[in-house]
Scaffold this active site. Structure first.
Site, short mmCIF file in Angstrom:
data_model
loop_
_atom_site.label_atom_id
_atom_site.label_comp_id
_atom_site.label_asym_id
_atom_site.label_seq_id
_atom_site.Cartn_x
_atom_site.Cartn_y
_atom_site.Cartn_z
N ARG A 145 30.53 51.19 -20.18
CA ARG A 145 31.30 51.79 -19.09
C ARG A 145 32.51 52.54 -19.65
NH1 ARG A 145 36.48 52.08 -17.05
NH2 ARG A 145 36.78 49.89 -17.61
N ASP A 146 33.50 51.83 -20.14
CA ASP A 146 34.72 52.46 -20.63
C ASP A 146 34.42 53.37 -21.82
OD1 ASP A 146 37.41 52.99 -20.62
OD2 ASP A 146 38.01 51.16 -21.64
N HIS A 157 42.95 44.04 -23.84
CA HIS A 157 42.15 45.27 -23.80
C HIS A 157 42.96 46.36 -24.50
CE1 HIS A 157 39.16 47.95 -21.56
NE2 HIS A 157 40.03 48.82 -22.08
N HIS A 191 43.52 49.64 -27.03
CA HIS A 191 43.00 50.85 -27.68
C HIS A 191 43.66 50.99 -29.05
CE1 HIS A 191 40.97 53.06 -24.14
NE2 HIS A 191 41.12 51.79 -23.82
N CYS A 248 40.70 57.58 -22.91
CA CYS A 248 41.21 57.61 -21.54
C CYS A 248 41.41 59.06 -21.13
CB CYS A 248 42.53 56.85 -21.43
SG CYS A 248 43.24 56.96 -19.78
N ASN A 295 38.64 52.40 -27.50
CA ASN A 295 38.94 50.98 -27.55
C ASN A 295 38.76 50.48 -28.98
OD1 ASN A 295 38.88 50.13 -24.50
ND2 ASN A 295 37.14 51.48 -24.79
#
Length: 299
Positions: free
Chosen positions: A13-14, A205, A207, A238, A247
């Protein structure tokens, strides 16, 4: 102190949501299945968001329909509103995530509302999901810095986290969305949030924009956090944070944790193979140093 660390791989997803080219449905399904087969206990499988804003996630329902779901593995999806929840329920999801921010400017630029307004939007979503027996996870973005505001007061992250727990989230993931955190700041942030929310209900979470993610995770593990969001091959970024890289790579985190004697339940060789495979499929460099080393070592 628990010797087990839970990894949540957000790559499907991300990681994929900002890929410029369309990622084939079959590739997404295979990525989710490969991660589960490698022992990843939670794989973020998609997002039920507007295809106008995130076209890469438009086929999340199809991904969920095709994925061979492995017993004991969670397949959470991002859901921003009641319409998204309806679609997620129709796809048979068992866990959703809602996404808030610790920065007012980021909230306005990202979802066109204040932090308080965003939380008001999420409450009925969480309530409806919980009533249907779903688990709900919360994300807080920009906890260590904002591309528009600069530094963010940790008290804001603590307040948003407390609100998310209050609406029924079983866990809150603290996101350094633009990767500006350093170990001391990251640890102080978690300590402040942990004064409002039990540390065993927090996740990290981070990055890796400035190469600090592993150091930040290590510093925060010392506070007792035992859940870490990662992305295979370091996929992601992002769209609202200029210059923000992906990430932290799952392979790098698992390699570090295994070296510390902490168990993840993940087969690192299988994971590295998955990272090499998806990087090749996307035609992009593998963002994991450990993954590149292991793939090279194993042929």
């Amino acid at each position: 102190m628990s010797e087990r660390v839970k990894i949540v791989d957000v790559g499907p997803r991300d990681g994929l949501q900002n890929e410029p080219q369309v990622v084939p449905l079959e590739t997404k399904v295979e990525l989710v299945e490969r991660l589960a087969d490698a022992g990843v206990p939670a794989v973020e499988a998609g997002a039920f968001v507007s295809p106008k804003w995130v076209p890469q996630m438009a086929d999340s329902a199809e991904v969920l329909a095709r994925v061979r779901r492995k017993p004991g593995v969670a397949y959470p999806v991002l859901v921003p509103n009641l319409k998204g929840l309806e679609s997620a329920l129709a796809a048979g999801v068992e866990e959703i995530a809602v996404f808030g921010a610790a920065s007012e400017a980021f909230s306005q630029r990202n979802i066109n509302c204040t932090i308080a307004e965003s939380l008001d939007r999420f409450r009925p979503v969480a309530e409806a999901a919980l009533a249907r027996g779903l688990r709900v996870r919360g994300y807080v973005s920009c906890v260590l810095g904002c591309p528009y505001e600069g530094e963010v007061d940790p008290a804001r992250s603590a307040w948003v986290s407390e609100q998310l727990i209050g609406m029924g989230c079983y866990e809150v993931s603290l996101g350094d969305t633009i990767g500006v955190g350093t170990p001391g700041k990251a640890r102080r942030l978690v300590e402040e949030v942990a004064a409002a929310v039990p540390v065993d209900r927090l996740a990290l979470h981070f990055h890796d924009t400035y190469g600090q993610a592993l150091a930040n995770i290590l510093a925060c593990l010392e506070t007792g956090v035992r859940v870490v969001d990662t992305s295979v091959a370091g996929l992601g970024g992002c769209p609202y944070a200029k210059g923000a890289s992906g990430n932290v790579a799952t392979e790098d985190v698992v390699y570090m944790l295994q070296g510390m004697g902490l168990d993840t339940g993940i087969d690192l060789d299988a994971l590295a193979g998955t990272g090499a495979w998806i990087s090749e499929r996307l035609g992009r460099p593998n963002g994991s140093r450990a993954g590149r080393a292991i793939s090279g070592r194993t042929g």
